[in-house]
Motif scaffolding. Structure first.
Motif, PDB file in Angstrom:
ATOM      1  N   UNK A  54       0.813  -1.198   0.000  1.00 59.34           N
ATOM      2  CA  UNK A  54       0.000   0.000   0.000  1.00 59.34           C
ATOM      3  C   UNK A  54       0.850   1.253   0.000  1.00 59.34           C
ATOM      4  N   UNK A  55       0.328   2.283  -0.663  1.00 53.43           N
ATOM      5  CA  UNK A  55       0.987   3.581  -0.714  1.00 53.43           C
ATOM      6  C   UNK A  55      -0.095   4.620  -1.016  1.00 53.43           C
ATOM      7  N   UNK A  56       0.105   5.850  -0.560  1.00 58.30           N
ATOM      8  CA  UNK A  56      -0.854   6.909  -0.864  1.00 58.30           C
ATOM      9  C   UNK A  56      -1.032   7.053  -2.372  1.00 58.30           C
ATOM     10  N   UNK A  57      -2.270   7.218  -2.796  1.00 60.19           N
ATOM     11  CA  UNK A  57      -2.567   7.324  -4.234  1.00 60.19           C
ATOM     12  C   UNK A  57      -1.701   8.385  -4.910  1.00 60.19           C
ATOM     13  N   UNK A  58      -1.515   9.524  -4.246  1.00 62.53           N
ATOM     14  CA  UNK A  58      -0.768  10.612  -4.886  1.00 62.53           C
ATOM     15  C   UNK A  58       0.718  10.316  -5.024  1.00 62.53           C
ATOM     16  N   UNK A  59       1.184   9.226  -4.419  1.00 58.15           N
ATOM     17  CA  UNK A  59       2.589   8.853  -4.526  1.00 58.15           C
ATOM     18  C   UNK A  59       2.848   7.832  -5.633  1.00 58.15           C
ATOM     19  N   UNK A  60       1.804   7.479  -6.396  1.00 59.11           N
ATOM     20  CA  UNK A  60       2.002   6.424  -7.401  1.00 59.11           C
ATOM     21  C   UNK A  60       3.056   6.798  -8.436  1.00 59.11           C
ATOM     22  N   UNK A  61       3.081   8.053  -8.872  1.00 57.43           N
ATOM     23  CA  UNK A  61       4.056   8.436  -9.896  1.00 57.43           C
ATOM     24  C   UNK A  61       5.483   8.206  -9.404  1.00 57.43           C
ATOM     25  N   UNK A  62       5.738   8.514  -8.133  1.00 59.42           N
ATOM     26  CA  UNK A  62       7.077   8.303  -7.579  1.00 59.42           C
ATOM     27  C   UNK A  62       7.404   6.816  -7.510  1.00 59.42           C
ATOM     28  N   UNK A  63       6.429   5.999  -7.117  1.00 54.12           N
ATOM     29  CA  UNK A  63       6.638   4.549  -7.076  1.00 54.12           C
ATOM     30  C   UNK A  63       6.904   4.027  -8.481  1.00 54.12           C
ATOM     31  N   UNK A 113      -3.863   3.962  -1.619  1.00 53.33           N
ATOM     32  CA  UNK A 113      -4.539   4.212  -0.352  1.00 53.33           C
ATOM     33  C   UNK A 113      -5.021   5.655  -0.233  1.00 53.33           C
ATOM     34  N   UNK A 114      -6.070   5.823   0.563  1.00 51.98           N
ATOM     35  CA  UNK A 114      -6.636   7.140   0.848  1.00 51.98           C
ATOM     36  C   UNK A 114      -5.889   7.742   2.030  1.00 51.98           C
ATOM     37  N   UNK A 115      -4.935   8.609   1.741  1.00 52.41           N
ATOM     38  CA  UNK A 115      -4.153   9.277   2.782  1.00 52.41           C
ATOM     39  C   UNK A 115      -4.333  10.769   2.602  1.00 52.41           C
ATOM     40  N   UNK A 116      -4.865  11.419   3.642  1.00 51.09           N
ATOM     41  CA  UNK A 116      -5.113  12.863   3.615  1.00 51.09           C
ATOM     42  C   UNK A 116      -4.249  13.498   4.689  1.00 51.09           C
ATOM     43  N   UNK A 117      -3.099  14.018   4.275  1.00 48.12           N
ATOM     44  CA  UNK A 117      -2.168  14.572   5.256  1.00 48.12           C
ATOM     45  C   UNK A 117      -1.700  13.484   6.203  1.00 48.12           C
ATOM     46  N   UNK A 118      -1.926  13.655   7.504  1.00 48.52           N
ATOM     47  CA  UNK A 118      -1.471  12.648   8.460  1.00 48.52           C
ATOM     48  C   UNK A 118      -2.448  11.493   8.664  1.00 48.52           C
ATOM     49  N   UNK A 119      -3.607  11.525   8.002  1.00 50.81           N
ATOM     50  CA  UNK A 119      -4.666  10.556   8.292  1.00 50.81           C
ATOM     51  C   UNK A 119      -4.867   9.593   7.137  1.00 50.81           C
ATOM     52  N   UNK A 120      -4.924   8.297   7.479  1.00 52.34           N
ATOM     53  CA  UNK A 120      -5.253   7.225   6.524  1.00 52.34           C
ATOM     54  C   UNK A 120      -6.679   6.775   6.781  1.00 52.34           C
ATOM     55  N   UNK A 121      -7.427   6.512   5.717  1.00 52.75           N
ATOM     56  CA  UNK A 121      -8.785   5.963   5.834  1.00 52.75           C
ATOM     57  C   UNK A 121      -8.896   4.696   4.991  1.00 52.75           C
ATOM     58  N   UNK A 122      -9.607   3.722   5.512  1.00 49.30           N
ATOM     59  CA  UNK A 122      -9.813   2.475   4.791  1.00 49.30           C
ATOM     60  C   UNK A 122     -10.765   2.683   3.616  1.00 49.30           C
ATOM     61  N   UNK A 123     -10.430   2.072   2.478  1.00 54.86           N
ATOM     62  CA  UNK A 123     -11.357   2.101   1.351  1.00 54.86           C
ATOM     63  C   UNK A 123     -12.599   1.270   1.647  1.00 54.86           C
ATOM     64  N   UNK A 124     -12.471   0.311   2.557  1.00 52.87           N
ATOM     65  CA  UNK A 124     -13.595  -0.556   2.891  1.00 52.87           C
ATOM     66  C   UNK A 124     -14.677   0.211   3.651  1.00 52.87           C
ATOM     67  N   UNK A 125     -14.251   1.089   4.540  1.00 57.83           N
ATOM     68  CA  UNK A 125     -15.181   1.906   5.325  1.00 57.83           C
ATOM     69  C   UNK A 125     -14.392   3.079   5.883  1.00 57.83           C
ATOM     70  N   UNK A 126     -14.712   4.328   5.495  1.00 61.80           N
ATOM     71  CA  UNK A 126     -13.918   5.479   5.926  1.00 61.80           C
ATOM     72  C   UNK A 126     -13.966   5.745   7.425  1.00 61.80           C
ATOM     73  N   UNK A 127     -14.876   5.074   8.128  1.00 59.13           N
ATOM     74  CA  UNK A 127     -14.882   5.219   9.593  1.00 59.13           C
ATOM     75  C   UNK A 127     -13.693   4.507  10.220  1.00 59.13           C
ATOM     76  N   UNK A 128     -13.106   3.584   9.497  1.00 54.96           N
ATOM     77  CA  UNK A 128     -11.875   2.925   9.946  1.00 54.96           C
ATOM     78  C   UNK A 128     -10.722   3.809   9.505  1.00 54.96           C
TER      79      UNK A 128
END
Length: 200
Positions: A54-63, A113-128
């Protein structure tokens, strides 16, 4: 771009190989799936058909630039769709598979992955949700892996034989914090799940 391999044609890297290739990458990433469980346990307990990270979506180009020997496809609903060089993946793709053209086998599966600044949220349920630094741990060698309570949370949905095996191996080793988190997430998303009784 060469024709992608068959969906089951895998020659996955080992965790150490993947970590070596991503060593220059300074942003959070983590090995997921069954390998995350085995890295937590400190031993390989079963065979693994692939390797996911897993990696933040916005980091895909670097990966992508670090894994420049691979060609990539978006994976969705049992099919793969070639991703042209330099093209960002469409929002509908959470998984990006990478294959080595000369070998014509898949090497790794990337979870965006859904990473917003310091916070990660599950794609399965954003409450996680967790601070991103709490999403993963590291082996003594420094390989980052998805924490076992999160790996098991994802495995709870399908409960395939390999998921049951991973739960049986890892659940007794969870510390109190990890166990409480997994119980809370299962109650939130999969209330009445059979694993809840076994975690009590």
């Amino acid at each position: 771009m060469t024709e992608p391999p068959a969906l089951d044609d895998w020659a996955p890297w080992q965790p150490g190989e993947l970590a070596q290739r991503l060593r220059p990458f300074r942003q959070p990433w983590w090995i997921a799936g069954g390998w995350a469980i085995d890295l937590f346990l400190g031993e390989q307990t079963r065979e693994h058909a692939d390797i996911e990270f897993g990696v933040a979506r916005e980091q895909f180009a670097a990966i992508r630039s670090l894994l420049d020997g691979l060609s990539f496809c978006g994976a969705d609903d049992g099919a793969v769709y070639p991703l042209p060089p330099g093209s960002p993946p469409a929002d509908r793709f959470r998984q990006i598979w990478g294959y080595e053209p000369g070998l014509c086998s898949w090497r790794t599966d990337i979870f965006l992955e859904d990473v917003d600044g310091p916070l990660w949220r599950s794609h399965r349920d954003p409450r996680v949700a967790l601070p991103v630094e709490q999403v993963y741990a590291r082996t003594p060698e420094g390989i980052p892996f998805l924490r076992p309570e999160l790996a098991l949370f994802y495995k709870a949905k399908h409960r395939r034989p390999k998921d049951e095996a991973d739960f049986a191996a890892a659940a007794p080793r969870l510390d109190d914090v990890a166990r409480a988190r997994l119980i809370g997430w299962l109650r939130l998303v999969h209330d009445g799940h059979e694993w809840l009784e076994r975690l009590a």
